[in-house]
Design an enzyme around this catalytic site. Structure first.
Site, short mmCIF file in Angstrom:
data_model
loop_
_atom_site.label_atom_id
_atom_site.label_comp_id
_atom_site.label_asym_id
_atom_site.label_seq_id
_atom_site.Cartn_x
_atom_site.Cartn_y
_atom_site.Cartn_z
N SER A 177 0.74 -1.18 0.12
CA SER A 177 0.07 0.10 -0.21
C SER A 177 0.82 1.21 -0.07
CB SER A 177 -1.14 -0.07 1.14
OG SER A 177 -1.94 1.10 1.20
N HIS B 224 -2.54 -0.93 -3.39
CA HIS B 224 -3.77 -0.05 -2.97
C HIS B 224 -3.47 1.40 -3.86
CE1 HIS B 224 -4.53 -2.21 1.09
NE2 HIS B 224 -4.97 -2.75 -0.10
N ASP C 258 -4.68 -4.82 5.82
CA ASP C 258 -4.77 -5.79 4.55
C ASP C 258 -3.84 -6.73 4.04
OD1 ASP C 258 -6.30 -6.99 2.37
OD2 ASP C 258 -6.02 -5.13 1.08
#
Length: 195
Positions: free
Chosen positions: A13, A40, A131
């Site tokens: 991310s 992400h 995540d």
């Protein structure tokens, strides 16, 4: 066309693009391996593929629905789609975001674990959410290997720290060493064990 027998499934991310660029510049995968990646990002088109291709020894492409997995390639999730691994191909989904994320690293890793079992190497990079932890658990449960960027070398340590604290990291390495650790794991030359 040869078949993908080993898969690297990577998620990151905040800071993940730079981290993945660093890995791709140094990575030496066996001929029967491919990489799939979820980073992400905002749900808009971007030059991500061009950015990742620069300096990489691998063709990088944005996955499309029903894309055949081919060895020696890197596939990235398009913005605003979950990327799933099926035996021999990739699929996209517009199911609800998972943990506020679409694409979701958990979705990628769980599907990769189902499709490749102990032939998947999961890599968790820098990021500011957890995540990837549930997906790493799925990979671990199916006999795959989980490699984590050392949180101390991460631009944002929350994501790798979550996996380490859950006891799921088989290997924890600083960003500069990840390409070698990944290559060794894919070739089966590294021993799994607590990080």
């Amino acid at each position: 066309m040869s078949e993908v027998r080993r898969l690297v499934a990577l998620g990151g991310s905040w800071g993940g693009i730079t981290a993945l660029q660093t890995i791709l510049r140094r990575l030496d995968l066996p001929d029967d391996a491919a990489m799939v990646a979820v980073l992400h990002r905002q749900p808009v088109r971007s030059p991500l593929v061009d950015v990742l291709t620069r300096g990489s020894g691998y063709p990088v492409e944005e996955a499309e629905d029903k894309t055949s997995l081919r060895p020696g390639r890197v596939y990235v999730a398009p913005p605003d789609y979950h990327l799933l691994v099926e035996p021999g191909w990739l699929s996209l989904s517009t199911e609800e975001p998972v943990r506020y994320s679409r694409p979701s690293i958990d979705v990628l890793l769980e599907s990769a674990a189902d499709a490749f079992a102990d032939r998947v190497v999961a890599v968790i990079l820098t990021g500011a959410s957890d995540d990837g932890t549930a997906g790493a658990r799925a990979v671990h449960r199916r006999g795959g290997t989980v490699i984590v960027q050392d949180p101390k070398s991460a631009e944002q340590p929350v994501m790798p720290r979550s996996v380490v604290e859950a006891g799921l990291g088989d290997h924890v390495a600083p960003l500069g060493d990840l390409a070698a650790v990944i290559a060794a794991a894919v070739r089966g030359r590294s021993r799994k064990g607590p990080a």
